[in-house]
Design an enzyme around this catalytic site. Structure first.
Site, PDB file in Angstrom:
ATOM      1  N   GLU A 114      15.806   1.092  -4.539  1.00  0.00           N
ATOM      2  CA  GLU A 114      14.481   1.162  -3.922  1.00  0.00           C
ATOM      3  C   GLU A 114      14.205  -0.090  -3.090  1.00  0.00           C
ATOM      4  O   GLU A 114      13.684  -0.007  -1.973  1.00  0.00           O
ATOM      5  CB  GLU A 114      13.402   1.320  -4.998  1.00  0.00           C
ATOM      6  CG  GLU A 114      11.976   1.346  -4.477  1.00  0.00           C
ATOM      7  CD  GLU A 114      11.681   2.544  -3.588  1.00  0.00           C
ATOM      8  OE1 GLU A 114      10.642   2.515  -2.887  1.00  0.00           O
ATOM      9  OE2 GLU A 114      12.476   3.507  -3.597  1.00  0.00           O
TER      10      GLU A 114
ATOM     11  N   ASP B 296       6.460 -15.165   2.973  1.00  0.00           N
ATOM     12  CA  ASP B 296       6.731 -13.859   2.384  1.00  0.00           C
ATOM     13  C   ASP B 296       8.125 -13.897   1.782  1.00  0.00           C
ATOM     14  O   ASP B 296       8.974 -14.723   2.179  1.00  0.00           O
ATOM     15  CB  ASP B 296       6.637 -12.762   3.450  1.00  0.00           C
ATOM     16  CG  ASP B 296       6.807 -11.367   2.849  1.00  0.00           C
ATOM     17  OD1 ASP B 296       6.117 -11.066   1.859  1.00  0.00           O
ATOM     18  OD2 ASP B 296       7.641 -10.606   3.350  1.00  0.00           O
TER      19      ASP B 296
ATOM     20  N   GLU C  12      11.400 -11.246   0.112  1.00  0.00           N
ATOM     21  CA  GLU C  12      11.970  -9.958  -0.256  1.00  0.00           C
ATOM     22  C   GLU C  12      12.801 -10.197  -1.511  1.00  0.00           C
ATOM     23  O   GLU C  12      13.365 -11.286  -1.690  1.00  0.00           O
ATOM     24  CB  GLU C  12      12.836  -9.376   0.861  1.00  0.00           C
ATOM     25  CG  GLU C  12      12.089  -9.134   2.173  1.00  0.00           C
ATOM     26  CD  GLU C  12      10.937  -8.145   2.065  1.00  0.00           C
ATOM     27  OE1 GLU C  12      10.965  -7.308   1.132  1.00  0.00           O
ATOM     28  OE2 GLU C  12      10.022  -8.216   2.893  1.00  0.00           O
TER      29      GLU C  12
ATOM     30  N   ASP D  59       7.206 -10.478   8.666  1.00  0.00           N
ATOM     31  CA  ASP D  59       5.963 -10.230   7.940  1.00  0.00           C
ATOM     32  C   ASP D  59       5.089 -11.477   7.891  1.00  0.00           C
ATOM     33  O   ASP D  59       3.859 -11.387   7.934  1.00  0.00           O
ATOM     34  CB  ASP D  59       6.271  -9.749   6.518  1.00  0.00           C
ATOM     35  CG  ASP D  59       6.747  -8.300   6.480  1.00  0.00           C
ATOM     36  OD1 ASP D  59       6.855  -7.703   7.567  1.00  0.00           O
ATOM     37  OD2 ASP D  59       7.006  -7.785   5.384  1.00  0.00           O
TER      38      ASP D  59
ATOM     39  N   HIS E  10      10.914  -4.034   5.996  1.00  0.00           N
ATOM     40  CA  HIS E  10      10.177  -5.221   5.566  1.00  0.00           C
ATOM     41  C   HIS E  10      11.109  -6.419   5.744  1.00  0.00           C
ATOM     42  O   HIS E  10      12.196  -6.453   5.181  1.00  0.00           O
ATOM     43  CB  HIS E  10       9.775  -5.105   4.093  1.00  0.00           C
ATOM     44  CG  HIS E  10       8.657  -4.148   3.867  1.00  0.00           C
ATOM     45  ND1 HIS E  10       7.577  -4.442   3.057  1.00  0.00           N
ATOM     46  CD2 HIS E  10       8.428  -2.908   4.343  1.00  0.00           C
ATOM     47  CE1 HIS E  10       6.742  -3.417   3.049  1.00  0.00           C
ATOM     48  NE2 HIS E  10       7.252  -2.462   3.823  1.00  0.00           N
TER      49      HIS E  10
ATOM     50  N   HIS F 135      13.876  -3.197   2.310  1.00  0.00           N
ATOM     51  CA  HIS F 135      14.171  -4.346   3.183  1.00  0.00           C
ATOM     52  C   HIS F 135      15.530  -4.282   3.870  1.00  0.00           C
ATOM     53  O   HIS F 135      15.799  -5.049   4.800  1.00  0.00           O
ATOM     54  CB  HIS F 135      14.033  -5.676   2.426  1.00  0.00           C
ATOM     55  CG  HIS F 135      14.808  -5.771   1.147  1.00  0.00           C
ATOM     56  ND1 HIS F 135      16.178  -5.623   1.058  1.00  0.00           N
ATOM     57  CD2 HIS F 135      14.382  -6.042  -0.123  1.00  0.00           C
ATOM     58  CE1 HIS F 135      16.570  -5.804  -0.189  1.00  0.00           C
ATOM     59  NE2 HIS F 135      15.508  -6.044  -0.931  1.00  0.00           N
TER      60      HIS F 135
END
Length: 247
Positions: A52, A7, A9, A157, A152, A57
């Site tokens: 945002e 994953d 970010e 994740d 997140h 995160h």
């Protein structure tokens, strides 16, 4: 079989607009068991993150300022995923960012480094059509504990995705192998090696379902067939049987 769940970010949603990766998380699994090998990297994206993205995160520009840039960790990352089936939720998003980073370094595209790219989001949409299939939604549906997921985070994740994937693909309740299961060596395994019980000594009653039970059962099968888009096997068998010539 070696698999890597991963994953990322990022600073935003568009690598084409210059957004960059700020965190990478990878978890290794071999033969459907976690090996304990992970890769977790924070990166300086060399640009500001969107408000945002930071809200999602929690990785601020100040926190990332002293972290390595992607060029410094690219070889380490590629070595970790090399030759594996890599699995991500909405894989196209993550792979798009990696391809942008690799292009900047003049390196081959992502898919040339791995055996296969699998998108668990597409798997979930096929298995649960018409339902929410975000990672959080799948954790709730498949009873995977995600209570630690306040932000997140790429590594967390990836770990959650590995657990979700196991339940999506086999129905196994956990990645943990308990005593008595395949590969165990406890007392339960000795019991499994005992002589098989002769079931012919038992006379089991056959209880026919009531009419209302048959109706309820048929209703459930119809709903399952509808939710799968007409892909249920028994409907095809019924159709084939109805069209077969009588003896």
């Amino acid at each position: 079989m070696r698999q890597v769940f991963f994953d990322t970010e990022t600073t935003g949603l568009s690598p084409e607009q210059g957004d960059r990766i700020v965190e990478i998380g990878c978890v290794e699994m071999v033969n459907r068991r976690l090996t304990g090998r992970t890769l977790h990297l924070y990166l300086n994206p060399e640009r500001k993150g969107s408000e945002e993205a930071i809200r999602i995160h929690g990785l601020t520009d100040a926190f990332l300022a002293d972290k390595p840039v992607f060029a410094q960790v690219a070889d380490e990352f590629l070595a970790f995923i090399e030759g594996a089936e890599v699995i991500a939720h909405n894989a196209g998003f993550d792979v798009g960012f990696f391809n942008a980073e690799l292009r900047r370094l003049g390196k081959p595209p992502f898919h040339t480094c791995v055996a296969k790219v699998t998108d668990s989001l597409l798997m979930a949409r096929e298995q649960f059509p018409g339902k929410a299939n975000s990672l959080d939604a799948l954790c709730r549906r498949l009873e995977v504990d995600n209570t630690k997921r306040t932000f997140h985070g790429a590594l967390l994740d990836s770990e959650l995705l590995a657990e979700v994937y196991i339940r999506l693909t086999r129905g196994q309740d956990s990645l943990v192998m308990h005593a008595g299961e395949e590969g165990g060596s406890g007392p339960a395994d000795a019991a499994l090696a005992a002589d098989a019980l002769d079931l012919t000594q038992f006379s089991l009653p056959v209880i026919e379902p009531a009419d209302d039970e048959c109706t309820a059962h048929a209703r459930v099968l119809t709903e399952l067939d509808k939710s799968s888009g007409g892909k249920t096997v028994w409907r095809r068998w019924e159709t084939a049987a109805e069209g077969a010539p009588s003896a």
